[in-house]
Design an enzyme around this catalytic site. Structure first.
Site, PDB file in Angstrom:
ATOM      1  N   SER A 250     -16.362  42.764  30.508  1.00  0.00           N
ATOM      2  CA  SER A 250     -16.936  42.594  31.520  1.00  0.00           C
ATOM      3  C   SER A 250     -15.978  42.432  32.204  1.00  0.00           C
ATOM      4  O   SER A 250     -17.087  42.470  33.465  1.00  0.00           O
ATOM      5  CB  SER A 250     -17.635  40.974  30.966  1.00  0.00           C
ATOM      6  OG  SER A 250     -16.994  39.954  30.623  1.00  0.00           O
TER       7      SER A 250
ATOM      8  N   ASP B 235     -19.066  32.157  36.321  1.00  0.00           N
ATOM      9  CA  ASP B 235     -19.842  30.935  35.126  1.00  0.00           C
ATOM     10  C   ASP B 235     -18.913  31.008  33.750  1.00  0.00           C
ATOM     11  O   ASP B 235     -19.178  29.674  33.369  1.00  0.00           O
ATOM     12  CB  ASP B 235     -20.513  32.395  35.080  1.00  0.00           C
ATOM     13  CG  ASP B 235     -19.796  33.737  34.046  1.00  0.00           C
ATOM     14  OD1 ASP B 235     -18.372  33.565  33.989  1.00  0.00           O
ATOM     15  OD2 ASP B 235     -21.015  34.674  33.616  1.00  0.00           O
TER      16      ASP B 235
ATOM     17  N   HIS C 249     -15.973  34.174  33.605  1.00  0.00           N
ATOM     18  CA  HIS C 249     -15.638  35.128  34.398  1.00  0.00           C
ATOM     19  C   HIS C 249     -15.151  34.608  35.882  1.00  0.00           C
ATOM     20  O   HIS C 249     -15.617  33.381  36.275  1.00  0.00           O
ATOM     21  CB  HIS C 249     -16.452  36.428  34.513  1.00  0.00           C
ATOM     22  CG  HIS C 249     -17.357  37.100  33.447  1.00  0.00           C
ATOM     23  ND1 HIS C 249     -17.956  36.630  32.666  1.00  0.00           N
ATOM     24  CD2 HIS C 249     -16.476  38.157  32.475  1.00  0.00           C
ATOM     25  CE1 HIS C 249     -18.058  37.074  31.861  1.00  0.00           C
ATOM     26  NE2 HIS C 249     -16.914  37.612  31.599  1.00  0.00           N
TER      27      HIS C 249
END
Ligand code: NAG
Ligand code: NAG
Ligand code: NAG
Ligand code: NAG
Length: 369
Positions: free
Chosen positions: A41, A335, A338
């Site tokens: 990610s 979040d 991240h």
């Protein structure tokens, strides 16, 4: 400059020669024609969102993407990721997600292709499952990503490409930590993870790749998700920045081993440019001297479901009941897992100018040609 007619150079002359050779190797390609990316990610520019359909990835919902794109793009941030800043610096298009290709044409990947999938691990899911670690997000592990790349290869020119290898491996450890695996067992996974990364690099070198940027893990002990899960009343477990020391020590341990692994590959392939990207040292500064970087909040997520670090496993960013801050640029964490666009932007700068790479090299860019 020293006279090169003399067969015997002084130590200092050898050093100068070494530096010149090194820089000419690194800058042999004045600018990259493409970026080829493998990872999770931290570099996913839209793959998981496509793969998860009809299920919805949180990164497909607002407020993801609000800062730069004004809409969710599948990136796990409010805006651009490190890979986006690299692409922009090299004058290349933002690197398109491999799984976004729906007409089977490879033409669109001439200037870059991104195999990174949020949730991906270095090790295959089957291998992890044997150790009692389960990846419930995706099975597109690093080996699968490299396999997909090989199918695409005939249309790509590797010599002029920057290979972004990672960050990958972080999820192998994330899943393990959050599934209650003991730290000793997790440390035992490190050689396995490195083995996969190393094999991927060696395979790509065989196929003609020359320049690699290999990021290490972030300081996980400063991430809201870890701070929430491993919260303790034992204040000695925290450093002065409020980060959990034992978890950051794990990141440091892993990164140290990764650097050693890269040294070994360099010895085997002296013509390859293998640059370690120190995301850890770049990011750890944010927690140590937030005001120097203009951050107000380092340990509390901008977007999340409340609690001391604005992180709640059952109420993630973008889900009902979560709240988002007004100014993501004053936060390090987007979040809870991240980082914000602003944090990624600062990391990309520190990598591109060579201050957080090993060896310390300025990554040549279109702008500096
Ligand atoms: C197929 O890919 C090409 C190359 O990127 C693009 O120009 C074209 O619009 C795509 N066609 C469809 C139907 O998506
Ligand atoms: C990964 O998962 C998809 C969807 O669940 C499945 O179709 C595919 O065969 C799996 N691939 C591997 C390598 O396990
Ligand atoms: C930091 O955040 C606090 C709480 O939201 C706020 O009161 C303060 O003004 C902010 N400071 C800066 C420098 O932005
Ligand atoms: C997380 O959110 C749920 C649902 O709102 C709530 O019941 C729970 O107490 C929260 N957990 C923490 C640790 O705050």
């Amino acid at each position: 400059m020293a006279s090169f007619s003399s067969p015997c150079l002084s130590k200092q002359q050898w050093f100068v020669l070494f530096i010149i050779t090194f820089f000419s190797l690194v800058s042999r390609k004045r600018c990259y024609k493409s970026i080829i990316s493998f990872g999770d990610s931290l570099a996913d520019t839209g793959n998981l969102v496509i793969l998860l359909q009809p299920n919805v990835s949180p990164s497909a919902l607002p407020p993801y993407g609000e800062t730069y794109f004004n809409r969710p793009t599948g990136r796990f941030s409010d805006g651009r990721l490190v890979i986006d800043f690299f692409a922009q610096k090299f004058g290349l298009p933002l690197v398109p997600p491999y799984f976004g290709a729906c007409n089977g044409s490879n033409q669109q990947f001439l200037k870059g292709v991104n195999f990174a999938v949020a949730g991906a691990t270095a090790l295959d899911n089957a291998f992890l499952a044997q150790k009692g670690i389960f990846n419930r997000v995706t099975n597109v592990s690093l080996g699968v990503q490299v396999g997909l790349f090989k199918k695409l290869l005939p249309s790509l020119c590797l010599g002029n490409s920057l290979i972004l290898m990672g960050e990958i491996g972080g999820n192998d450890f994330n899943y393990a930590f959050f599934q209650g695996i003991k730290i000793e067992v997790i440390r035992g996974l490190v050689p396995d993870v490195l083995n996969v990364i190393s094999s991927a690099i060696l395979e790509l070198i065989k196929l003609g790749a020359v320049t690699f940027l290999v990021p290490g893990n972030l300081p996980i002990g400063c991430q809201p998700i870890y701070l929430t899960s491993f919260q303790t009343s034992n204040l000695q477990d925290y450093d002065r920045s409020g980060c959990l020391i034992w978890l950051n020590k794990f990141s440091e341990y892993y990164n140290g081993m990764l650097k050693q692994e890269l040294n070994q590959i360099r010895r085997l392939h002296p013509r390859a440019n293998i640059v370690y990207a120190d995301y850890y040292q770049a990011a750890v500064q944010f927690y140590r001297s937030p005001s120097q970087f203009g951050f107000n909040s380092t340990l509390i997520a901008c977007c999340g479901g409340g609690g001391p670090y604005n992180y709640n496993f059952s109420v993630g960013c973008a889900s009902a009941g979560s709240k988002s801050c007004d100014d993501p640029s004053s936060y390090v964490s987007w979040d809870g897992i991240h980082l914000t666009e602003r944090a990624y932007s600062l990391i990309s700068k520190a990598i591109l100018d060579g201050s957080r790479t090993v060896p310390r090299v300025k990554i040549p860019s279109a702008a500096s040609d």
